[in-house]
Design an enzyme around this catalytic site. Sequence first.
Site, mmCIF file in Angstrom:
data_model
loop_
_atom_site.group_PDB
_atom_site.id
_atom_site.type_symbol
_atom_site.label_atom_id
_atom_site.label_comp_id
_atom_site.label_asym_id
_atom_site.label_seq_id
_atom_site.Cartn_x
_atom_site.Cartn_y
_atom_site.Cartn_z
ATOM 1 N N ILE A 97 -4.216 -9.520 15.654
ATOM 2 C CA ILE A 97 -2.434 -9.631 15.782
ATOM 3 C C ILE A 97 -1.606 -8.400 15.674
ATOM 4 C CG2 ILE A 97 -2.312 -10.204 13.712
ATOM 5 C CD1 ILE A 97 -0.428 -11.844 16.024
ATOM 6 N N ASP A 98 -2.500 -7.072 15.074
ATOM 7 C CA ASP A 98 -1.558 -6.212 15.360
ATOM 8 C C ASP A 98 -1.613 -5.603 16.675
ATOM 9 O OD1 ASP A 98 -1.285 -5.375 12.352
ATOM 10 O OD2 ASP A 98 -3.580 -4.350 11.998
ATOM 11 N N ARG A 134 0.813 -1.439 -0.371
ATOM 12 C CA ARG A 134 0.162 0.468 0.496
ATOM 13 C C ARG A 134 0.613 0.961 0.083
ATOM 14 N NH1 ARG A 134 -3.838 -2.122 5.029
ATOM 15 N NH2 ARG A 134 -1.810 -2.351 5.402
ATOM 16 N N SER A 188 -10.554 -2.418 9.007
ATOM 17 C CA SER A 188 -11.135 -3.056 9.976
ATOM 18 C C SER A 188 -12.046 -4.410 8.385
ATOM 19 C CB SER A 188 -11.820 -2.880 11.138
ATOM 20 O OG SER A 188 -10.929 -2.341 11.736
ATOM 21 N N HIS A 205 0.119 1.577 15.866
ATOM 22 C CA HIS A 205 -0.169 -0.378 17.334
ATOM 23 C C HIS A 205 0.735 -0.755 18.128
ATOM 24 C CE1 HIS A 205 -3.122 -1.780 14.580
ATOM 25 N NE2 HIS A 205 -2.471 -1.177 13.553
#
Length: 375
Positions: free
Chosen positions: A267-268, A15, A132, A95
């Site tokens: 998991i982030d 990205r 999400s 995160h």
Amino acid sequence: MIIGIPKEVKTGELRVACTPAGVRHLVAGGHRVFVQKGAGEGSGFSDEAFMKAGAEVLPEAEDVWAAELVVKVKEPVADEYPFLREDLLLFAFLHLAALPGLAGALLQRGVSAIAYETVSAGGGLPLLAPMSEIAGRMSVMAGAFYLAAHFGGSGRLLSGVPGVLPGNVVVLGGGSAGMEAARVAGALGARVTVVERDRERMRFLDTALGANVRTLFSNDQHIVEELAVADLLVGAVLVPGASAPKLVGREMLRSMRPGSVFIDISIDQGGCSETSRPTTHEDPVYREEGVLHYCVTNMPGAFARTSTEALAGSTLPYVRAIADSGFKGAMRGMPGLAEGLNTWRGRVTNRAVAESLGMEYRRNPFGADGHASAS
């Protein structure tokens, strides 16, 4: 203001933080935009397209990072730490609750860091929500793929066929990611259970989703019972800014059938199972207790074009506000943006992040208290 868009260097991350259309909008506002050479190629945006939009395409990362405001997709990795500095404003997914090393680097260098995942608006998380939604939809696609026997799965087709029952999908958490996972699994014809703790959210899901999607109060007993019959488990729990709660213990996981699949979207933020550990798109799965685990920390990067357009479209108004009003002006003028501030002048300014890292919380000087509501 000078805005930098570096090329992402996290493994498997394709990205880019801004599209050519976004660059054109920023340049029209009188701002300079530095884009690193090749930054958009993984998402289908050429250097030429960025230049036509008014960007200055630079070959070296250090020159792009020299901008006043650096806008990224994913958090800086260790190779990028040397670019961090006291007068830098960083806007990206961070995160930090799961990355104490990065938190320490940001604090040591005095970076003002705004995390997409804690920016709030209208009781939701507008910059986290589109990713999400993509991760939620993708989780069922990935789960169905790895259930194939030749990938080590149980060989269960989630949709079933006439005369054969469909598979069972269990989704932990009914927020944006969980809802989209349940929607796609339900559309495939799977039997879906969403485990959630908020009664009003369950009422909403019950109305919004199909008849083959049911909801269940979240507690250990219910989770254990559902794991025993699950073919695909999707972890989609979220406490904004904080480490994900460990809802699935190793003993619980042992109750799952061999060859079942677990996709941990959480998991982030550290993952929602004791057996979760970060993986990459290059090596996405591993087996624990007979269950295939997929714990890729940048899932939406697999669909880079869609993800880039969704993310950049959401972040652009905030980037423009910062560029137009300056850091402090934007912080004071947009309370939801202020809630995204995680570090400032060597302080942790988000309460959930501080508590997860065991660090001292210092009140956000721009009016936010570090709390954000779940989307």
